[in-house]
Design a protein around this motif. Structure first.
Motif, mmCIF file in Angstrom:
data_model
loop_
_atom_site.group_PDB
_atom_site.id
_atom_site.type_symbol
_atom_site.label_atom_id
_atom_site.label_comp_id
_atom_site.label_asym_id
_atom_site.label_seq_id
_atom_site.Cartn_x
_atom_site.Cartn_y
_atom_site.Cartn_z
ATOM 1 N N GLN A 44 0.832 -1.200 0.000
ATOM 2 C CA GLN A 44 0.000 0.000 0.000
ATOM 3 C C GLN A 44 0.867 1.251 0.000
ATOM 4 O O GLN A 44 2.002 1.251 0.491
ATOM 5 N N ARG A 45 0.317 2.307 -0.532
ATOM 6 C CA ARG A 45 0.987 3.599 -0.491
ATOM 7 C C ARG A 45 1.055 4.042 0.968
ATOM 8 O O ARG A 45 0.086 3.935 1.718
ATOM 9 N N GLU A 46 2.215 4.564 1.375
ATOM 10 C CA GLU A 46 2.399 4.954 2.759
ATOM 11 C C GLU A 46 2.908 6.382 2.869
ATOM 12 O O GLU A 46 3.554 6.906 1.961
ATOM 13 N N LEU A 47 2.600 6.967 4.003
ATOM 14 C CA LEU A 47 3.044 8.325 4.269
ATOM 15 C C LEU A 47 4.551 8.385 4.436
ATOM 16 O O LEU A 47 5.152 7.528 5.083
ATOM 17 N N ALA A 48 5.172 9.401 3.831
ATOM 18 C CA ALA A 48 6.572 9.704 4.140
ATOM 19 C C ALA A 48 6.639 10.946 5.022
ATOM 20 O O ALA A 48 7.243 10.927 6.093
ATOM 21 N N ALA A 49 5.987 12.033 4.560
ATOM 22 C CA ALA A 49 6.028 13.280 5.323
ATOM 23 C C ALA A 49 4.916 14.199 4.849
ATOM 24 O O ALA A 49 4.520 14.149 3.681
ATOM 25 N N THR A 50 4.411 15.023 5.765
ATOM 26 C CA THR A 50 3.424 16.036 5.414
ATOM 27 C C THR A 50 3.790 17.355 6.063
ATOM 28 O O THR A 50 4.545 17.400 7.051
ATOM 29 N N ILE A 51 3.248 18.449 5.493
ATOM 30 C CA ILE A 51 3.476 19.776 6.045
ATOM 31 C C ILE A 51 2.194 20.578 5.890
ATOM 32 O O ILE A 51 1.574 20.576 4.819
ATOM 33 N N THR A 52 1.786 21.263 6.948
ATOM 34 C CA THR A 52 0.575 22.074 6.896
ATOM 35 C C THR A 52 0.890 23.459 6.360
ATOM 36 O O THR A 52 2.064 23.830 6.174
#
Length: 121
Positions: A44-52
């Motif tokens: 499955q596609r997985e989170l690496a990083a996010t930014i608000t």
């Protein structure tokens, strides 16, 4: 409509570095969250990083201390600086953005086309 153009993937040796970029264009009033996800075949596609839009960041445990996400709101671009790369970081990396197309509209979510990152000696 919104277009996302990714760049910066490629082949790199272990412990090397790469910088991914994702530029958004089209019908955009503002951008909320931006992020990078990755996927290997069969998983499955997985989170690496996010930014608000307030520059609050979130990282997967597997990349903490090695990856840095940032954004340039004027350029509508999100970056992923990847250092000390490992073979297990090999994947297709996708950018993801929440766009407000017009004032008072709700967010619309978009995915980039993906860029391959291969870490191998």
């Amino acid at each position: 409509q919104v277009q996302l153009v990714e760049s910066g993937g490629g082949l790199v040796q272990p412990v090397g570095s790469l910088r991914l970029s994702c530029a958004a264009s089209g019908s955009i009033f503002s951008i909320n969250n931006m992020g990078w996800y990755r996927q290997v075949p069969g998983k499955q596609r997985e989170l690496a990083a996010t930014i608000t839009n307030g520059d609050r960041t979130n990282y997967a445990d597997s990349v903490k201390g090695r990856f840095t996400i940032s954004r340039d709101n004027a350029k509508k671009t999100v970056y992923l600086e990847m250092n000390n790369l490992k073979p297990e970081d090999t994947a297709v990396y996708y950018c993801n953005v929440d766009v407000i197309p017009k004032p008072f509209w709700g967010p619309q979510n978009y995915w980039g086309q993906g860029t391959q990152v291969t870490v191998s000696s």
